[in-house]
Motif scaffolding. Structure first.
Motif, PDB file in Angstrom:
ATOM      1  N   THR A 190       0.825  -1.210   0.000  1.00 24.33           N
ATOM      2  CA  THR A 190       0.000   0.000   0.000  1.00 24.33           C
ATOM      3  C   THR A 190       0.859   1.260   0.000  1.00 24.33           C
ATOM      4  O   THR A 190       0.531   2.260  -0.666  1.00 24.33           O
ATOM      5  N   ALA A 191       1.993   1.200   0.734  1.00 23.84           N
ATOM      6  CA  ALA A 191       2.862   2.375   0.803  1.00 23.84           C
ATOM      7  C   ALA A 191       3.641   2.589  -0.490  1.00 23.84           C
ATOM      8  O   ALA A 191       3.982   3.729  -0.827  1.00 23.84           O
ATOM      9  N   LEU A 192       3.922   1.521  -1.226  1.00 20.72           N
ATOM     10  CA  LEU A 192       4.690   1.643  -2.465  1.00 20.72           C
ATOM     11  C   LEU A 192       3.877   2.274  -3.586  1.00 20.72           C
ATOM     12  O   LEU A 192       4.425   2.987  -4.435  1.00 20.72           O
ATOM     13  N   ALA A 193       2.576   1.996  -3.631  1.00 14.11           N
ATOM     14  CA  ALA A 193       1.744   2.507  -4.734  1.00 14.11           C
ATOM     15  C   ALA A 193       0.405   2.985  -4.192  1.00 14.11           C
ATOM     16  O   ALA A 193      -0.631   2.335  -4.405  1.00 14.11           O
ATOM     17  N   PRO A 194       0.383   4.067  -3.448  1.00  8.26           N
ATOM     18  CA  PRO A 194      -0.891   4.545  -2.897  1.00  8.26           C
ATOM     19  C   PRO A 194      -1.852   4.980  -3.999  1.00  8.26           C
ATOM     20  O   PRO A 194      -1.452   5.560  -5.007  1.00  8.26           O
ATOM     21  N   GLY A 195      -3.124   4.668  -3.785  1.00 13.35           N
ATOM     22  CA  GLY A 195      -4.144   5.084  -4.742  1.00 13.35           C
ATOM     23  C   GLY A 195      -4.329   4.161  -5.917  1.00 13.35           C
ATOM     24  O   GLY A 195      -5.185   4.425  -6.764  1.00 13.35           O
ATOM     25  N   THR A 196      -3.568   3.091  -6.034  1.00 15.96           N
ATOM     26  CA  THR A 196      -3.687   2.166  -7.155  1.00 15.96           C
ATOM     27  C   THR A 196      -4.560   0.973  -6.768  1.00 15.96           C
ATOM     28  O   THR A 196      -4.941   0.786  -5.605  1.00 15.96           O
ATOM     29  N   ALA A 197      -4.866   0.152  -7.787  1.00 14.48           N
ATOM     30  CA  ALA A 197      -5.646  -1.064  -7.522  1.00 14.48           C
ATOM     31  C   ALA A 197      -4.878  -2.024  -6.625  1.00 14.48           C
ATOM     32  O   ALA A 197      -5.463  -2.728  -5.797  1.00 14.48           O
ATOM     33  N   ALA A 245      -2.911  -1.180  -4.235  1.00 14.95           N
ATOM     34  CA  ALA A 245      -3.055  -0.691  -2.863  1.00 14.95           C
ATOM     35  C   ALA A 245      -4.405  -1.072  -2.280  1.00 14.95           C
ATOM     36  O   ALA A 245      -4.506  -1.418  -1.095  1.00 14.95           O
ATOM     37  N   SER A 246      -5.445  -1.041  -3.076  1.00 13.28           N
ATOM     38  CA  SER A 246      -6.771  -1.436  -2.587  1.00 13.28           C
ATOM     39  C   SER A 246      -6.788  -2.905  -2.203  1.00 13.28           C
ATOM     40  O   SER A 246      -7.324  -3.292  -1.149  1.00 13.28           O
ATOM     41  N   THR A 247      -6.208  -3.736  -3.035  1.00 13.77           N
ATOM     42  CA  THR A 247      -6.122  -5.165  -2.705  1.00 13.77           C
ATOM     43  C   THR A 247      -5.266  -5.380  -1.463  1.00 13.77           C
ATOM     44  O   THR A 247      -5.558  -6.222  -0.615  1.00 13.77           O
ATOM     45  N   ARG A 263      -4.962  -3.353   1.058  1.00 11.55           N
ATOM     46  CA  ARG A 263      -5.705  -2.994   2.264  1.00 11.55           C
ATOM     47  C   ARG A 263      -6.643  -4.118   2.698  1.00 11.55           C
ATOM     48  O   ARG A 263      -6.822  -4.365   3.884  1.00 11.55           O
ATOM     49  N   VAL A 264      -7.230  -4.809   1.728  1.00 14.30           N
ATOM     50  CA  VAL A 264      -8.081  -5.956   2.070  1.00 14.30           C
ATOM     51  C   VAL A 264      -7.246  -7.051   2.731  1.00 14.30           C
ATOM     52  O   VAL A 264      -7.651  -7.650   3.732  1.00 14.30           O
ATOM     53  N   ALA A 265      -6.069  -7.312   2.162  1.00 16.52           N
ATOM     54  CA  ALA A 265      -5.186  -8.315   2.755  1.00 16.52           C
ATOM     55  C   ALA A 265      -4.729  -7.891   4.146  1.00 16.52           C
ATOM     56  O   ALA A 265      -4.576  -8.734   5.042  1.00 16.52           O
ATOM     57  N   LEU A 266      -4.528  -6.576   4.326  1.00 12.50           N
ATOM     58  CA  LEU A 266      -4.118  -6.073   5.639  1.00 12.50           C
ATOM     59  C   LEU A 266      -5.192  -6.351   6.685  1.00 12.50           C
ATOM     60  O   LEU A 266      -4.891  -6.794   7.805  1.00 12.50           O
ATOM     61  N   VAL A 267      -6.434  -6.127   6.322  1.00 14.35           N
ATOM     62  CA  VAL A 267      -7.536  -6.411   7.247  1.00 14.35           C
ATOM     63  C   VAL A 267      -7.617  -7.906   7.551  1.00 14.35           C
ATOM     64  O   VAL A 267      -7.836  -8.317   8.693  1.00 14.35           O
ATOM     65  N   GLY A 268      -7.407  -8.729   6.510  1.00 13.16           N
ATOM     66  CA  GLY A 268      -7.448 -10.173   6.729  1.00 13.16           C
ATOM     67  C   GLY A 268      -6.343 -10.656   7.656  1.00 13.16           C
ATOM     68  O   GLY A 268      -6.568 -11.499   8.528  1.00 13.16           O
ATOM     69  N   GLY A 269      -5.125 -10.121   7.468  1.00 14.81           N
ATOM     70  CA  GLY A 269      -4.025 -10.507   8.351  1.00 14.81           C
ATOM     71  C   GLY A 269      -4.270 -10.084   9.782  1.00 14.81           C
ATOM     72  O   GLY A 269      -4.012 -10.840  10.732  1.00 14.81           O
ATOM     73  N   ALA A 270      -4.757  -8.840   9.970  1.00 11.59           N
ATOM     74  CA  ALA A 270      -5.063  -8.374  11.324  1.00 11.59           C
ATOM     75  C   ALA A 270      -6.176  -9.205  11.953  1.00 11.59           C
ATOM     76  O   ALA A 270      -6.131  -9.515  13.155  1.00 11.59           O
ATOM     77  N   ALA A 271      -7.166  -9.595  11.143  1.00 10.35           N
ATOM     78  CA  ALA A 271      -8.249 -10.431  11.664  1.00 10.35           C
ATOM     79  C   ALA A 271      -7.719 -11.796  12.111  1.00 10.35           C
ATOM     80  O   ALA A 271      -8.186 -12.350  13.109  1.00 10.35           O
TER      81      ALA A 271
END
Length: 881
Positions: A287-294, A296-298, A300-308
């Motif tokens: 997400t930090a390498l390419a903010p605002g791109t597709a 990065a959106s994917t 963020r979903v993976a980030l939520v899954g890992g935290a979950a």
């Protein structure tokens, strides 16, 4: 060993199972059966070369066997590699170091040894080690190696992996590179899980023996039935799903050592947590390498899954029963999050990428590390609450005029201390490895990236956050300083004791020798007689250091009033001091915890200020130490394992740390007692079922195994079970185990053995110790409810007499019991006591002879099964299962 009766050696002689059998159980260091029995070729009669029972010729009216379990801990030099798992061993050991208010009585015997809240907090603290380790590994593989080094041609070609990486990955695809780094981090986690699974099949899979009731059903009190079973004969014994720390009665519970299913469940949870951390770091950096791109959106979903996945693990650790399906679901969630993060990283656009550290890596690592520290807080709060509860209860008892039992215990919050030390050691080593690898790959600078005013960047320059460098320097300097301060303090105290204690020690030794019947040296021996050759170690030597006659007097002076204690007395005084000071190891552990906790608070409060760091000279010194730690650690391990004396010291730490089941951290070294306790129990039962009687002579850590065996409840077998003799010597049961693990080796548990009414059957127990033993000691200390008659102190050295110009009597300390005649007198006394009960019709006496073979007198018929077994050829490979 059976006597040779004309056999050519091709067919082994039968071994008698009746009569009295003395089983010798060694301590740390893997003492060979040859040394235990004084026989160059003892016969293995049960087990295998890893852990088995060996027998030699009968003597003193009894069979003599040795249980050699050293292969479980020190068979191969590769066992030294277990030292790399020391932090996880400390985290697992911490969960067993809880106190409890009730140390004896009915409640202590029947209740769970720890509370549910403590077990959950201890598991969370152990998980903190896994999370912080995974974060550090990601910092190394994703950031330093994959992103920074992989993005520079000079650095890529510095290693053997350059050619395959050049073929697969290009410098201008940072997404592919960090995916490869994430795969490496995931493989590290999988390696730990595989190692845990492999050792589980050799240790936890050995289920504890459970007697079968006369109805053919499992005897009551065994515990809930699990999915897996093991057999004894034609009967099936259910495995337990319950955590060993939650078993009612603790070590008394028949299912305490049934840890197969719980360890598998806990291993999946920690693997889930580790993979979730890798997914979080990979998704965050994507997400930090390419903010605002597709991508990065994917991400963020993976980030939520890992935290979950991490949150789910935190909840499942509250369970005391293994739920494999829930663990599998959590593992699938973590794996899905990792795959999704890898897909997002692979979709990153091509480009050289930002120069310096991997974007987002420092923030992600800081967050995971902060969460790891936060997981220590519940355990600290619980320990404070337990301390307040004990304080209130003590005040209530004092107001009621009742006495509060006082026993020597670990001085302060042992579970929290050991978990904090585990975190400090792990992070020190991992940060040292990261810095070591950075220096090996290129030029390492402690900053996030090039300076803003830098025109060019030197090829091969790698960057590490300044906070990581300051933390590595502080940890390495702090640990070394604390250990050096403790060593200096111990040496100063030793020197003071060596100069101040000898007069008192000499008086005590003289009184002990008189009580033991050791005569004084002849005062005026006749010339040219044997008596003239004997001297007393209380007297100065016949010749001084210069070789001339000593002015102190001639042979046999018998000691003179007013003379200073000899060097021999001072050495005995020094060993007695070390024996008293052995538990002072708690001082540096507590110091590490206090300093580390204070440092962690400072780091967390200033985690977002990367410019704050230690003074430059301290950072340089700390980094130098950090770089030297990994190779120095390996060198110490190799040196210690090649030297028997050093190996025993190292083995002592690991034999204590790996005794209890892996109920809190699954990646700790395996618990050898998971196999040793069931094996020794089965051997005793078999001898008893063949009209045999047993006396256990257990040294050091072997005494802990023996206590766990005889203190374990045996539903269906206790009635009619013959008495068991137990002679423990150099036993750390009270000095170490009751001190550090009071909830398991409680005063009530040890009293059950001393009173002759433990779990297996009636016991005759004698505990032998020296005042110079730095590991063993008495079991009845302080306000203990254990009868003082159990303890028998022997004088060390056993005599003060020696032949002139020969070596003085040596201090036996912890390892010399085997050569002390006074110790063997206690063993003989115990054997005579146990054999006396067997004297009668139909009972195998202590002097029963082995069968004479064809044509010889047959042995009495046993109530169940044969009374002889054929000894296998020791050179023949024997599979344990």
């Amino acid at each position: 060993m059976a006597q040779d009766r004309g056999s050519a050696g091709l067919v082994p002689e039968p071994i008698s199972l009746g009569g009295l059998t003395e089983i010798r159980v060694h301590g740390v260091g893997g003492t060979s059966p040859e040394s235990l029995l004084g026989d160059l070729a003892p016969t293995r009669v049960s087990g295998d070369r890893v852990a088995g029972f060996y027998r030699t010729r009968d003597a003193c009216g009894r069979h003599r066997e040795a249980y050699s379990w050293g292969g479980l801990t020190s068979l191969s030099r590769t066992r030294a590699l277990w030292a790399f798992l020391m932090p996880s061993m400390l985290a697992n050991m911490a969960g067993w170091m809880a106190r409890r208010w009730v140390t004896s009585g009915t409640q202590e015997e029947q209740a769970e040894p720890t509370t549910w809240l403590f077990r959950w907090c201890a598991r969370l603290a152990a998980l903190a080690l896994t999370l912080s380790t995974a974060a550090m590994v990601c910092l190394l593989t994703l950031d330093l190696v994959a992103y920074q080094c992989g993005g520079q041609v000079v650095c890529r070609r510095a290693g053997w992996w350059s050619r395959p990486s050049d073929a697969l990955l290009t410098v201008d695809r940072p997404g592919y590179r960090i995916v490869l780094g994430a795969v490496a981090a995931a493989l590290v986690a999988l390696a730990f899980a595989f190692l845990a699974r492999h050792t589980r099949s050799a240790y936890e899979r050995v289920e504890p023996p459970t007697p079968i009731a006369s109805t053919g059903e499992v005897a009551p009190g065994v515990g809930a039935a699990g999915g897996g079973t093991t057999g004894v004969g034609a009967q099936l014994i259910p495995s337990s799903d319950r955590c060993a720390a939650a078993q009612p009665g603790g070590l008394r519970n028949p299912q305490f050592w049934s840890g197969l299913r719980w360890h598998a469940f806990l291993s999946r949870l920690h693997l889930t947590a580790a993979l979730s951390v890798v997914a979080v770091v990979l998704a965050w950096t994507t997400t930090a390498l390419a903010p605002g791109t597709a991508a990065a959106s994917t991400g963020r979903v993976a980030l939520v899954g890992g935290a979950a996945g991490i949150v789910v693990v935190l909840g499942l650790l509250a369970l005391d029963e293994a739920w494999p399906r829930l663990a599998d679901a959590a593992l699938a969630l973590a794996a899905l999050a990792l795959v999704l993060a890898a897909v997002a990283a692979a979709r990153l656009p091509a480009g050289a990428g930002q120069t310096g550290s991997l974007p987002g890596s420092r923030t992600a690592t800081a967050w995971v590390w902060t969460v790891s520290l936060a997981l220590l807080v519940p355990l600290g709060v619980q320990q404070v609450g337990a301390w307040v509860f004990r304080l209130v209860q003590g005040r209530r008892l004092r107001q009621a005029g009742e006495t509060i039992p006082r026993l020597p215990l670990f001085p302060w919050a042992a579970p929290f201390v050991m978990n904090a030390v585990a975190m400090l050691v792990a992070n020190t080593v991992l940060l040292s490895v990261i810095i070591y690898v950075g220096h090996a790959l290129g030029t390492l600078e402690l900053r996030d990236g090039p300076a803003p005013d830098a025109a060019t960047v030197a090829p091969g320059t790698l960057y590490l956050p300044a906070l990581a460098g300051s933390l590595a320097a502080a940890l390495s300097l702090g640990l070394v300083t604390i250990l050096l301060a403790y060593a200096v303090g111990l040496v100063v105290a030793l020197l003071r004791a060596r100069s101040a204690d000898p007069p008192r020690v000499e008086a005590d030794l003289r009184a002990q020798y008189r009580a033991a019947g050791v005569p004084d040296a002849p005062a005026d021996p006749q010339p040219r007689t044997e008596a003239g050759w004997w001297r007393s170690a209380f007297d100065p030597p016949m010749f001084d250091a210069g070789g001339g006659p000593d002015a102190g007097g001639g042979p046999g002076s018998g000691g003179r009033a007013g003379t200073a204690p000899t060097r021999w007395v001072r050495s005995v005084a020094a060993m007695r001091f070390l024996a008293r000071a052995s538990r002072s190891i708690a001082i540096p552990l507590i110091a590490m915890t206090v300093v580390g906790t204070a440092g962690a608070v400072l780091v967390v409060t200033r985690i977002w200020a990367p410019r704050v760091q230690l003074p430059t000279f301290l950072v340089d010194l700390g980094i130098t130490l950090a770089v030297a730690l990994p190779p120095l650690y390996v060198l110490v391990l190799l040196t210690a394992w090649r030297n028997d004396r050093y190996r025993r010291v190292l083995s002592t730490l690991f034999d204590v740390g790996s005794f209890f089941p892996r109920a809190f951290h699954p990646f700790a070294p395996p618990a050898y007692a998971e196999r040793a306790v069931p094996e020794l129990t089965r051997r005793i039962w078999r001898l008893h079922d063949n009209n045999g009687r047993v006396v256990l002579t257990a040294h050091s850590q072997g005494s802990v195994i023996a206590a766990a065996v005889v203190g374990r409840r045996s539903p269906g077998r206790r009635e009619g079970e013959p008495r068991i003799g137990v002679v423990t010597f150099g036993a750390p049961l009270a000095k170490l185990y009751r001190w550090a693990f009071p909830a398991l080796f409680s005063d009530g548990f040890l009293r059950g053995i001393a009173d002759g009414a433990p779990g297996m059957g009636r016991v005759v127990w004698h505990n032998v110790f020296y005042a110079t033993d730095y590991i063993g000691g008495p079991v009845s200390t302080g306000d203990s409810v254990i009868p003082k008659a159990v303890d028998r102190e022997l004088v060390d050295p056993p005599t003060h007499l020696y032949v002139a110009d020969q070596p003085l009597p040596r201090v036996l300390s912890h390892t010399g019991y085997w050569s002390d005649e006074a110790f063997w007198a206690v063993v003989d006394e115990t054997c005579d006591d146990i054999a006396g009960e067997a004297a009668g019709p139909g009972a195998g006496g202590a002097g029963a002879e082995p069968p004479a073979g064809p044509g010889g007198p047959p042995e009495p018929a046993a109530p169940a099964g044969p009374m002889v077994e054929i000894a296998p050829d020791p050179s023949t490979p024997v599979a344990y299962r």
